[in-house]
Design an enzyme around this catalytic site. Sequence first.
Site, PDB file in Angstrom:
ATOM      1  CG  ASN A   1      -2.116  -0.974   0.960  1.00 48.89           C
ATOM      2  OD1 ASN A   1      -2.274  -1.515  -0.127  1.00 48.89           O
ATOM      3  ND2 ASN A   1      -2.903  -1.198   2.003  1.00 48.89           N
TER       4      ASN A   1
ATOM      5  CG  ASP B   1      -6.038  -3.840   4.781  1.00 48.08           C
ATOM      6  OD1 ASP B   1      -7.240  -3.902   4.492  1.00 48.08           O
ATOM      7  OD2 ASP B   1      -5.232  -3.084   4.184  1.00 48.08           O
TER       8      ASP B   1
ATOM      9  NE  ARG C   1     -12.188  -0.235  -0.798  1.00 47.39           N
ATOM     10  CZ  ARG C   1     -11.032  -0.876  -0.845  1.00 47.39           C
ATOM     11  NH1 ARG C   1     -10.952  -2.051  -1.362  1.00 47.39           N
ATOM     12  NH2 ARG C   1      -9.954  -0.314  -0.359  1.00 47.39           N
TER      13      ARG C   1
ATOM     14  CB  VAL D   1     -13.387   8.145  -5.454  1.00 43.22           C
ATOM     15  CG1 VAL D   1     -12.727   6.790  -5.582  1.00 43.22           C
ATOM     16  CG2 VAL D   1     -14.284   8.427  -6.642  1.00 43.22           C
TER      17      VAL D   1
ATOM     18  NE  ARG E   1      -5.440  -6.895  -5.973  1.00 43.37           N
ATOM     19  CZ  ARG E   1      -6.341  -6.293  -5.215  1.00 43.37           C
ATOM     20  NH1 ARG E   1      -7.466  -6.894  -4.938  1.00 43.37           N
ATOM     21  NH2 ARG E   1      -6.136  -5.086  -4.737  1.00 43.37           N
TER      22      ARG E   1
END
Length: 422
Positions: free
Chosen positions: A23, A308, A123, A125, A400
């Site tokens: 991240n 997370d 989610r 923006v 990922r």
Amino acid sequence: MDSIVVTGGAELSGQIPIAGAKNACLTLMPATLLSEEPLTLTNAPRLSDIATMTALLRSLGAEVTGLQEGRVLSMSSHALDNHVADYDIVRKMRASILVLGPLLARDGHAIVSLPGGCAIGARPVDLHLTALEALGAELDLRDGYVHAKAPGGLKGGRVTFSKVSVGATENVLMAATLARGTTVIENAAREPEIADLARCLRRMGAQIDGEGTGTITVEGVERLSGATHPVVPDRIELGTYMLAPAICGGSVECLGGRIELIAAFCERLEAAGISVEETERGLRVSRGNGRARAVDVTTEPFPGFPTDLQAQMMALLCTAEGTSTLHETIFENRFMHAPELIRMGARIEVSGGTAVVHGVERLKGAPVMATDLRASVSLILAGLAAEGDTVVNRVYHLDRGYEQVEDKLGAVGARVERITER
Ligand code: UD1
């Protein structure tokens, strides 16, 4: 599609090196767009999300080299020839929205696809967009794209977030470095990845104060230069591997781990009866005989318990003694691992943002399905302690965010094998 077979029952011992943070890297990479000089990142992780960001930056005209050969990513944005971030790339990875602030700040215009929904909730923006508007950006949402302009360049302003957002803080922080005048970001996210971004931007010549607190002040500068910056260790990978010995017993040293990256998580782990010790090279986690104890967990923005790590912590609590409650406050719909854990014999009740986990003595291996990145790894962790084989299907999510998970766990004695489908 690859799957991973985990054979439970092994006790773990040894060391696991922790990679650079995914991240952090995903926000450091777009920072290259702010300067015409090269930006080099060391300690970059080798992950498919990093390859996706590489493809996005290249599509804008940036040069990106190095990831295949090692951990050094070299980027140069001296000649950008495209300001459109296409849906085909953005839909793969939400973090693509992080090119919007830098493009606008540098050249005064950008068109970026809206990321759309994703497996762990809506989610949106909106916070990114209102923050950039506070810096004078003119935005128009058309055909699934944000069309953004700042004809006379961005101007410093006051941004007060109604909700803490990591990505929106990063986007506006990058944009503010080249805006005229002073920007004050209030209710800013305090995650270590933001402090890391601020350190990198300062190396490039930005004037930033207050990162790691709720108020960040940025004094805009004319231009930014190149820099070389080491990516901060991945606290989520760290917490994940700390949970491996906690779940199946033994002792593992996570190299590069630091308490301050993950203090709230360590506190909960210790409350569950797991020992966490700082060593010269990282953090050592040990569990002696006996089961872990049930604990309650509430996810919060940093410095709270990270969302997370919620799925992975649930894997531990499935076999803890007693009943634990997990409250997920960051994302809706983030308990998709629960039904899969139930297939392995866990006793979990989910209601809205709360999961109640009644610890059972032992899980049993089963075929399970990975639904998102952190859910995937939680199923691998659960498999480590289960009787028999657990087959985790659809593991592309895993790649990922975790490099060589089977090698890293295998090196400390876990039996984890990847089956590659041709
Ligand atoms: C980042 C992390 C992700 C982590 C999350 C929370 C990256 C690439 N990803 O995601 O792994 O789970 O932080 O720690 O760094 N929200 C809005 N409007 C917005 C933006 C966010 O309502 O414009 C909401 C989100 O839906 C969520 C909350 O704010 O409920 C926090 O999200 P945010 O911190 O922005 O997460 P990301 O930056 O997307």
